[in-house]
Motif scaffolding. Structure first.
Motif, PDB file in Angstrom:
ATOM      1  N   TYR A  79       0.714  -1.232   0.138  1.00 47.53           N
ATOM      2  CA  TYR A  79      -0.043   0.096   0.110  1.00 47.53           C
ATOM      3  C   TYR A  79       0.921   1.154  -0.051  1.00 47.53           C
ATOM      4  O   TYR A  79       1.750   1.278   0.427  1.00 47.53           O
ATOM      5  CB  TYR A  79      -0.867   0.040   1.365  1.00 47.53           C
ATOM      6  N   LEU A  80       0.338   2.102  -0.428  1.00 47.39           N
ATOM      7  CA  LEU A  80       0.835   3.561  -0.487  1.00 47.39           C
ATOM      8  C   LEU A  80      -0.075   4.422  -0.036  1.00 47.39           C
ATOM      9  O   LEU A  80      -1.138   5.030  -0.796  1.00 47.39           O
ATOM     10  CB  LEU A  80       1.641   3.973  -1.935  1.00 47.39           C
ATOM     11  N   GLN A  81      -0.132   4.999   1.207  1.00 45.41           N
ATOM     12  CA  GLN A  81      -0.852   6.123   1.970  1.00 45.41           C
ATOM     13  C   GLN A  81      -0.463   7.523   1.561  1.00 45.41           C
ATOM     14  O   GLN A  81       0.876   7.693   1.895  1.00 45.41           O
ATOM     15  CB  GLN A  81      -1.254   6.073   3.348  1.00 45.41           C
ATOM     16  N   MET A  82      -1.081   8.228   0.847  1.00 46.99           N
ATOM     17  CA  MET A  82      -0.430   9.474   0.220  1.00 46.99           C
ATOM     18  C   MET A  82      -1.429  10.595   0.861  1.00 46.99           C
ATOM     19  O   MET A  82      -2.567  10.773   0.616  1.00 46.99           O
ATOM     20  CB  MET A  82      -0.596   9.605  -1.267  1.00 46.99           C
ATOM     21  N   ASN A  83      -0.638  11.405   1.695  1.00 46.97           N
ATOM     22  CA  ASN A  83      -1.331  12.834   2.420  1.00 46.97           C
ATOM     23  C   ASN A  83      -0.771  13.829   1.828  1.00 46.97           C
ATOM     24  O   ASN A  83       0.277  13.997   1.398  1.00 46.97           O
ATOM     25  CB  ASN A  83      -1.395  12.371   3.817  1.00 46.97           C
ATOM     26  N   SER A  84      -1.339  15.097   2.266  1.00 43.44           N
ATOM     27  CA  SER A  84      -1.023  16.162   2.097  1.00 43.44           C
ATOM     28  C   SER A  84      -0.453  16.468   0.464  1.00 43.44           C
ATOM     29  O   SER A  84       0.467  16.791   0.139  1.00 43.44           O
ATOM     30  CB  SER A  84       0.204  16.646   2.808  1.00 43.44           C
TER      31      SER A  84
END
Length: 121
Positions: A79-84
């Protein structure tokens, strides 16, 4: 053979978040490193984040503190959680997996089909 299926891309406004998933299937003995790359128009494909089977993680400097890579070994998924997110994160994101298939002793690399991430300003 090994198949990778990516999901989770899309269009998001600046400051928003997305979570990418890459599920691995096929006849493999082991999955070693897993990672995410991205390629923006007119630019080279670059490593965004990677995680080894031992849990060692590496990030592109520009995503440190904003993106988080993780893997679920039971599901053979990364997974890759991408924020901002910012417009500079706009690119096609590709999953890459290093795996050893059944009947082989050699590690090979496999790529997903890519998923578009577009961040609007």
């Amino acid at each position: 053979q090994v198949q990778l299926v990516e999901s989770g891309g899309g269009l998001v406004q600046a400051g928003g978040s997305l979570r990418l998933s890459c599920a691995t299937s096929g006849s493999f003995r082991s999955i070693n490193a897993m990672g995410w790359y991205r390629q923006a128009p007119g630019k080279q494909r670059v490593l965004v984040a990677s995680v080894t089977s031992g849990g060692r993680i590496n990030y592109l400097d520009s995503v440190k503190g904003r993106f988080t890579i993780s893997r679920d070994n039971a599901k053979n998924t990364v997974y890759l959680q991408m924020n901002s997110l910012t417009p500079e994160d706009t690119a096609v994101y590709y999953c890459k997996v290093a795996a050893t298939v059944v009947g082989s002793v050699w590690e090979q690399y496999y790529w997903g089909q890519g998923t578009q991430v577009t961040v609007s300003s």
